[in-house]
Design a protein around this motif. Structure first.
Motif, PDB file in Angstrom:
ATOM      1  N   LEU A  15       0.735  -1.288   0.077  1.00 40.07           N
ATOM      2  CA  LEU A  15      -0.009   0.012   0.109  1.00 40.07           C
ATOM      3  C   LEU A  15       0.881   1.275   0.028  1.00 40.07           C
ATOM      4  O   LEU A  15       0.480   2.410  -0.498  1.00 40.07           O
ATOM      5  CB  LEU A  15      -0.976  -0.195   1.185  1.00 40.07           C
ATOM      6  CG  LEU A  15      -2.114  -1.078   1.195  1.00 40.07           C
ATOM      7  CD1 LEU A  15      -2.618  -1.171   2.416  1.00 40.07           C
ATOM      8  CD2 LEU A  15      -3.053  -0.571  -0.157  1.00 40.07           C
ATOM      9  N   ARG A  16       1.988   1.187   0.713  1.00 40.16           N
ATOM     10  CA  ARG A  16       2.932   2.362   0.757  1.00 40.16           C
ATOM     11  C   ARG A  16       3.450   2.573  -0.609  1.00 40.16           C
ATOM     12  O   ARG A  16       3.431   3.830  -1.063  1.00 40.16           O
ATOM     13  CB  ARG A  16       3.936   2.119   1.889  1.00 40.16           C
ATOM     14  CG  ARG A  16       4.854   3.279   1.852  1.00 40.16           C
ATOM     15  CD  ARG A  16       6.057   3.081   2.879  1.00 40.16           C
ATOM     16  NE  ARG A  16       6.644   1.823   2.896  1.00 40.16           N
ATOM     17  CZ  ARG A  16       7.586   1.551   1.857  1.00 40.16           C
ATOM     18  NH1 ARG A  16       8.110   2.666   1.370  1.00 40.16           N
ATOM     19  NH2 ARG A  16       8.289   0.497   1.831  1.00 40.16           N
ATOM     20  N   GLN A  17       4.005   1.733  -1.009  1.00 35.74           N
ATOM     21  CA  GLN A  17       4.654   1.536  -2.524  1.00 35.74           C
ATOM     22  C   GLN A  17       3.547   2.287  -3.453  1.00 35.74           C
ATOM     23  O   GLN A  17       4.039   2.532  -4.597  1.00 35.74           O
ATOM     24  CB  GLN A  17       5.397   0.425  -2.692  1.00 35.74           C
ATOM     25  CG  GLN A  17       6.605   0.127  -1.830  1.00 35.74           C
ATOM     26  CD  GLN A  17       7.221  -1.174  -2.038  1.00 35.74           C
ATOM     27  OE1 GLN A  17       6.787  -2.148  -2.509  1.00 35.74           O
ATOM     28  NE2 GLN A  17       8.464  -1.177  -1.849  1.00 35.74           N
ATOM     29  N   GLU A  18       2.575   1.581  -3.416  1.00 37.55           N
ATOM     30  CA  GLU A  18       1.628   2.165  -4.520  1.00 37.55           C
ATOM     31  C   GLU A  18       1.182   3.702  -4.550  1.00 37.55           C
ATOM     32  O   GLU A  18       0.812   3.985  -5.436  1.00 37.55           O
ATOM     33  CB  GLU A  18      -0.103   1.404  -4.169  1.00 37.55           C
ATOM     34  CG  GLU A  18       0.092  -0.106  -4.683  1.00 37.55           C
ATOM     35  CD  GLU A  18      -1.320  -0.903  -4.145  1.00 37.55           C
ATOM     36  OE1 GLU A  18      -2.190   0.142  -3.782  1.00 37.55           O
ATOM     37  OE2 GLU A  18      -1.305  -2.042  -4.056  1.00 37.55           O
ATOM     38  N   GLN A  19       1.358   4.171  -3.461  1.00 35.89           N
ATOM     39  CA  GLN A  19       1.563   5.625  -3.198  1.00 35.89           C
ATOM     40  C   GLN A  19       2.795   6.284  -3.600  1.00 35.89           C
ATOM     41  O   GLN A  19       2.735   7.397  -3.343  1.00 35.89           O
ATOM     42  CB  GLN A  19       0.618   5.985  -1.957  1.00 35.89           C
ATOM     43  CG  GLN A  19      -0.669   5.607  -1.857  1.00 35.89           C
ATOM     44  CD  GLN A  19      -1.410   6.308  -0.745  1.00 35.89           C
ATOM     45  OE1 GLN A  19      -1.103   7.124  -0.347  1.00 35.89           O
ATOM     46  NE2 GLN A  19      -2.465   5.377  -0.315  1.00 35.89           N
ATOM     47  N   CYS A  20       3.899   5.638  -3.658  1.00 38.33           N
ATOM     48  CA  CYS A  20       4.927   5.922  -3.973  1.00 38.33           C
ATOM     49  C   CYS A  20       5.671   6.797  -2.672  1.00 38.33           C
ATOM     50  O   CYS A  20       6.278   7.798  -2.816  1.00 38.33           O
ATOM     51  CB  CYS A  20       5.088   7.020  -5.344  1.00 38.33           C
ATOM     52  SG  CYS A  20       4.723   6.394  -7.030  1.00 38.33           S
ATOM     53  N   LEU A  21       5.228   6.353  -1.705  1.00 38.09           N
ATOM     54  CA  LEU A  21       5.807   6.944  -0.321  1.00 38.09           C
ATOM     55  C   LEU A  21       6.928   6.052   0.433  1.00 38.09           C
ATOM     56  O   LEU A  21       7.178   5.042   0.126  1.00 38.09           O
ATOM     57  CB  LEU A  21       4.752   6.824   0.703  1.00 38.09           C
ATOM     58  CG  LEU A  21       3.422   7.732   0.492  1.00 38.09           C
ATOM     59  CD1 LEU A  21       2.567   7.243   1.561  1.00 38.09           C
ATOM     60  CD2 LEU A  21       3.680   9.319   0.437  1.00 38.09           C
ATOM     61  N   LEU A  26       5.814   8.063   5.033  1.00 36.57           N
ATOM     62  CA  LEU A  26       4.618   7.502   5.512  1.00 36.57           C
ATOM     63  C   LEU A  26       4.651   7.680   7.213  1.00 36.57           C
ATOM     64  O   LEU A  26       3.656   8.033   7.860  1.00 36.57           O
ATOM     65  CB  LEU A  26       4.485   5.945   5.322  1.00 36.57           C
ATOM     66  CG  LEU A  26       3.297   5.473   6.068  1.00 36.57           C
ATOM     67  CD1 LEU A  26       2.079   5.982   5.676  1.00 36.57           C
ATOM     68  CD2 LEU A  26       3.433   3.809   5.698  1.00 36.57           C
ATOM     69  N   GLN A  29       3.603  11.259   7.808  1.00 33.10           N
ATOM     70  CA  GLN A  29       2.183  11.273   7.864  1.00 33.10           C
ATOM     71  C   GLN A  29       1.226  10.835   8.975  1.00 33.10           C
ATOM     72  O   GLN A  29       0.499  11.419   9.443  1.00 33.10           O
ATOM     73  CB  GLN A  29       1.617  10.989   6.435  1.00 33.10           C
ATOM     74  CG  GLN A  29       2.453  11.821   5.460  1.00 33.10           C
ATOM     75  CD  GLN A  29       1.863  11.434   4.031  1.00 33.10           C
ATOM     76  OE1 GLN A  29       0.971  10.670   3.847  1.00 33.10           O
ATOM     77  NE2 GLN A  29       2.478  12.076   2.896  1.00 33.10           N
ATOM     78  N   LEU A  59      -2.547   6.857   4.867  1.00 31.52           N
ATOM     79  CA  LEU A  59      -2.854   6.318   3.741  1.00 31.52           C
ATOM     80  C   LEU A  59      -3.885   6.512   2.810  1.00 31.52           C
ATOM     81  O   LEU A  59      -3.994   6.413   1.666  1.00 31.52           O
ATOM     82  CB  LEU A  59      -2.442   4.820   3.574  1.00 31.52           C
ATOM     83  CG  LEU A  59      -1.098   4.224   4.045  1.00 31.52           C
ATOM     84  CD1 LEU A  59      -1.113   2.965   4.184  1.00 31.52           C
ATOM     85  CD2 LEU A  59      -0.058   4.666   2.577  1.00 31.52           C
TER      86      LEU A  59
END
Length: 71
Positions: A15-21, A26, A29, A59
């Motif tokens: 999920l983190r990588q899908e948002q390029c974070l 992360l 945030q 996220l």
């Protein structure tokens, strides 16, 4: 390490990588420590519901979205 912790960690990483974070982004945030994020992703920490809620909000997902996986 319990299988469920590793599966959750993999899901968080995805999920983190899908948002390029990055882990650092992360963590900032969510108001958590970057090393804690890494520990969770490696399945080394048993995450609390409170931390899970912070991560979901950071996220922009619902808590249930963390559990869209099979282990």
């Amino acid at each position: 390490m319990p299988k469920v912790q590793k599966a959750f960690g993999n899901r968080l990483r995805d999920l983190r990588q899908e948002q390029c974070l990055t882990q650092e982004e992360l963590a900032h945030q969510a108001g958590l420590n970057r090393t804690y994020i890494g520990d969770i992703e490696r399945g080394e920490k048993n995450i609390t519901l409170g931390s899970m809620d912070k991560l979901a909000k950071a996220l922009g997902i619902k808590l249930r979205d963390f559990f869209d996986w099979e282990y």
